[in-house]
Design an enzyme around this catalytic site. Structure first.
Site, short mmCIF file in Angstrom:
data_model
loop_
_atom_site.label_atom_id
_atom_site.label_comp_id
_atom_site.label_asym_id
_atom_site.label_seq_id
_atom_site.Cartn_x
_atom_site.Cartn_y
_atom_site.Cartn_z
N TYR A 50 115.67 103.96 70.16
CA TYR A 50 114.55 103.14 70.96
C TYR A 50 114.70 103.68 72.60
O TYR A 50 115.63 104.62 73.41
CB TYR A 50 113.51 102.32 70.89
CG TYR A 50 112.42 101.22 71.49
CD1 TYR A 50 111.35 101.78 71.32
CD2 TYR A 50 112.40 100.82 72.27
CE1 TYR A 50 110.50 102.28 71.69
CE2 TYR A 50 110.98 100.34 72.51
CZ TYR A 50 109.67 101.30 72.06
OH TYR A 50 108.58 101.07 72.47
N LYS B 89 100.56 101.36 43.50
CA LYS B 89 101.28 103.20 43.81
C LYS B 89 102.16 103.55 44.00
O LYS B 89 102.77 104.47 44.14
CB LYS B 89 99.59 103.69 44.07
CG LYS B 89 99.35 105.27 43.81
CD LYS B 89 98.95 105.47 42.21
CE LYS B 89 98.55 107.00 42.22
NZ LYS B 89 97.50 107.50 41.51
#
Length: 780
Positions: free
Chosen positions: A40, A95
């Protein structure tokens, strides 16, 4: 200079692989302050600036290239209809799991509370910067047609509505093979299609792309056959209104070659199937109840080829055979679209794969001895590990050839190697064994339950539904360890063989044990005393039917764990010596090694017995053993006593089991090199076979080979699996990991399933013999 170095480090940290190279993405470390500063602020600014300069760098420095959105508005969820986006979320999450398991694709599921097609398109369009591909799911017709069409126009990433095209692709592959078996031409056959939704329309259009004639389709919706005289047809149905007038489904089925069902259960009767043309093809794909049951359809016609959407019958048309691999191929070449050429490539790859020899792991997964191309196998099985490296490259090539690929693949061998690395066949093997274990969970005794690794493994075994753990040891100590490590032992029984509560059971076991060992070195007092030992007590639980299998050895040496099993359970009939076998999980599939743990320098007769025991065990996994008996000599090249011993052992094996694929003596390099074998030893019965079982001439060779493979990380080891005992007792390695213990539990459950079935079969055989004997006696 320091800033340039810092920038380079930040770019390397965020890099997902060099442009033009597909590679497995490692997890980035984030343990130190330096790691965090790269992940970061301030380090993250470097890739941000690179992407701002060239937006294509987003694929290099972020996860976009391996990220698919599964998007739905919940208007057509399974067979449940419009139940809303929240209610459809479990399907979308499921899924996502399938994408990851079968193709290593990361997924965000996104449920959108919007039914207006244009606004839905605008929402998805705005998400394009985040994702590498869009999988549309459970959106009702006709809106789904507009949504997919518009998104394909507006986006430069692959978009596919799987409810339409997934079913079409898989059923088309099955259809090609069914037509070949039935000796019919696709441009000649007559189709009846029950169902006129999105999936049915996509199927018809894909079949036409494969050569089917448009006017050979009769299509039915809920109100009847589609014909030009109907004034209630939606726009997307009108071009399929081929019927000349109203007719019933029964009338349409007469002399039809192919029935495609994407409608509702039990709309087709046996009489309708009987009226079809010679060698009919019936794909009844409604779920959970097909248009006609497997039993009724195959009972009506012996010349039928039948497929359903169900996993409990042959020829399952399952979308998981398509979407993970189609998106994998599309992502890996950075395709702008999923076009017709890519779908047809997937169809042909699936159809061709079904015609090739099925790997052992697939036979094992489905409890079959030898799955072969034919009327009951026209489409690959979902657990076939070859699917990823077969379908994805075919789709990627089609994308390149049709001009929609932005990142062409130049080295296909490397690409396929990296595809296999994504999941590894080792994961597939244990997944298959796990599925087999879950079908019939067994009671497993863990004799060393006062160990945190054992407790963690036991909890996983219970939570995963593969077995019912029984823990042996001091209850207070075990509960204390569990509490300190956040392990939930609720509903898992704990028995302390030394406790007063177990006195009655100890006495019962000691009497049985004394009957077995009274003339073999144990007196009555010793028989009682030894029952306080957890290994003896656990083995007696298995012997007396209070448990189905036992696992031990984590904190004891090998002989101290084997001895109680030999004393209490004993060997199988005809077995003189037990042996130890390892299952090595390699990238090429399972490899069995023996003897690696028990017999130091077996004689030729003993080596032959070990080979036969190993062959029997390998077969229990529904794998055909192909055995190489190893030496430093190749088929008599050395005249030493060691080489002759292996050759003599092979001769004994062939005398006892002529049909067994076994050869030797041979070097390991020859065993694994088919070209070398064919060129130099064409007489060998392994010359054109993939060896999956290695028999070593002595314990030193076997143990060294196993440890080298394990430590060089060329394979994961499961074992040792004890061979020759009447009932399942398996020994852990000293210091086994939680994963190793769990894997051994899977093996123990499957072994217990096999041995209990064998025992049951023997009882059935004996009962049949007794009935025949009594009948003959009465007649006399």
């Amino acid at each position: 200079m320091q800033n340039d170095l810092r920038k380079q480090q930040a770019l390397e940290y965020h890099s997902k692989g060099r442009p033009g190279k597909i590679e497995v993405i490692p997890t980035k470390e984030a343990k130190t302050q330096r790691d965090l500063s790269l992940a970061y602020s301030p380090g993250v600014a470097a890739p941000c600036l690179e992407i701002a300069e060239n937006v294509e760098n987003v694929y290099k420095y972020t996860a976009k290239g391996n990220l698919v959105a599964v998007i739905s508005n919940g208007t057509a969820v399974l067979g449940l209809g419009d139940i809303g986006p929240e209610a459809g979320k479990p399907v979308m999450e499921g899924k996502g799991v399938l994408f990851k398991i079968f193709a290593d694709i990361d997924v965000f599921d996104i449920e959108i509370n919007e039914k207006d097609p244009e606004r839905f398109v605008q929402i998805v369009q705005a998400l394009e910067p985040t994702f590498g591909g869009i999988n549309l799911e459970d959106i009702k017709a006709p809106e789904c047609f507009y949504i997919e069409q518009e998104l394909k126009k507006r986006l430069n990433i692959p978009v596919m509505h799987d409810d339409q095209h997934g079913t079409a692709i898989i059923s088309a592959a099955a259809l090609l093979n069914a037509l070949e078996i039935q000796k019919k031409k696709i441009d000649k056959v007559k189709f009846v299609v029950s169902g006129a939704g999105a999936a049915a329309m996509a199927c018809i259009m894909l079949y036409e792309a494969l050569g089917a004639r448009h006017d050979n389709f009769l299509v039915f919706d809920r109100k009847g056959v589609l014909h030009k005289g109907r004034t209630d047809l939606e726009f997307f149905k009108q071009k399929f209104a081929n019927a000349k007038g109203a007719m019933s489904l029964a009338q349409a089925m007469k002399d039809a070659d192919v029935f495609i069902g994407l409608s509702a259960g039990n709309v087709v009767s046996a009489d309708m199937v009987k009226s079809m043309a010679r060698n009919p093809i019936v794909f009844a794909m409604a779920n959970p109840d097909p248009e006609i049951s497997w039993e009724e359809a195959t009972g009506a016609r012996k010349d039928i080829i039948m497929a359903t959407g169900r996993s409990d019958y042959p020829n399952q048309v399952n979308n998981v055979l398509g979407f993970p691999y189609i998106f994998r191929g599309a992502l890996d070449v950075r395709a702008k679209h999923i076009n017709e050429e890519m779908k047809l490539a997937a169809v042909k790859a699936l159809a061709d794969l079904a015609k090739t020899p099925v790997p052992d792991i697939v036979n094992m997964a489905y409890d079959e001895k030898n799955i072969i191309f034919g009327e009951n196998y026209i489409i690959p099985k979902p657990l076939d590990p070859r699917l990823l490296a077969t379908v994805a490259p075919a789709v990627a090539k089609a994308a390149m050839e049709s001009g929609v690929a932005k990142l062409p693949i130049t080295n296909w061998d490397n690409y396929i190697t990296n595809l296999n690395k994504r999941l590894g066949l080792d994961n597939q093997v244990m997944r298959v064994i796990g599925n087999k274990a879950r079908r019939d969970p067994k009671r497993i005794v863990f004799a060393e339950a006062d160990n945190v690794k054992i407790l963690k493994a036991a909890q996983i075994v219970y939570d995963e539904g593969i077995g019912y753990p029984i823990l042996l040891g001091d209850e207070n100590k075990i509960n204390s360890i569990a509490a300190a490590n956040g392990i939930d032992l609720t509903d898992i029984p704990i028995f302390d063989p030394r406790s007063d509560a177990m006195e009655e059971k100890r006495n019962s076991y000691s009497e049985i044990f004394f009957q077995k060992r009274g003339r073999k070195g144990f007196n009555a007092y010793e028989s009682k005393k030894v029952m306080k030992d957890r290994n003896y007590f656990g083995c007696m639980m298995v012997e007396c039917g209070d448990a189905d299998a036992m696992i031990s050895g984590l904190a004891k040496n090998y002989p101290d764990t084997i001895r109680p099993a030999l004393h209490t359970i004993g060997t199988e009939d005809g077995v003189k010596k037990i042996a130890g076998m390892y299952l090595m999980l390699t990238k090429k599939g399972p490899l069995f090694l023996a003897d690696t743990t028990v017999n130091f320098n077996p004689t030729a007769e003993e080596l032959a017995e070990i080979t036969l025991m190993v062959a029997k065990e390998v077969r229990q996994f529904n794998i055909i053993p192909r055995i190489a008996m190893l030496s430093y000599s190749n088929f008599g090249s050395s005249n030493s006593s060691e080489a002759k011993l292996v050759a003599e052992a092979r001769k004994i094996v062939k005398g006892k089991m002529p049909s067994l694929l076994v050869d030797g003596e041979m070097q390991a390099s020859v065993a694994f090199n088919k070209e070398l074998m064919k060129e130099n030893y064409p007489f060998s019965e392994l010359a054109d076979k993939d060896v999956n079982t290695l028999i070593f001439p002595n314990l030193a060779a076997g143990n060294i080979a196993y440890n080298l493979m394990k430590e060089l990380e060329t394979a994961d080891a499961v074992g040792p699996i004890l061979l020759g005992l009447k009932k399942p007792v398996h020994i852990l390695q000293l210091g086994s990991t939680v994963r190793s213990i769990y894997n051994m539990a899977l093996i123990a459950v499957v072994d217990a399933q096999i041995k209990s079935k064998t025992a049951t079969d023997e009882i059935v055989k004996r009962s049949r013999w007794w009935k025949r004997f009594r009948k003959v006696s009465k007649d006399i």
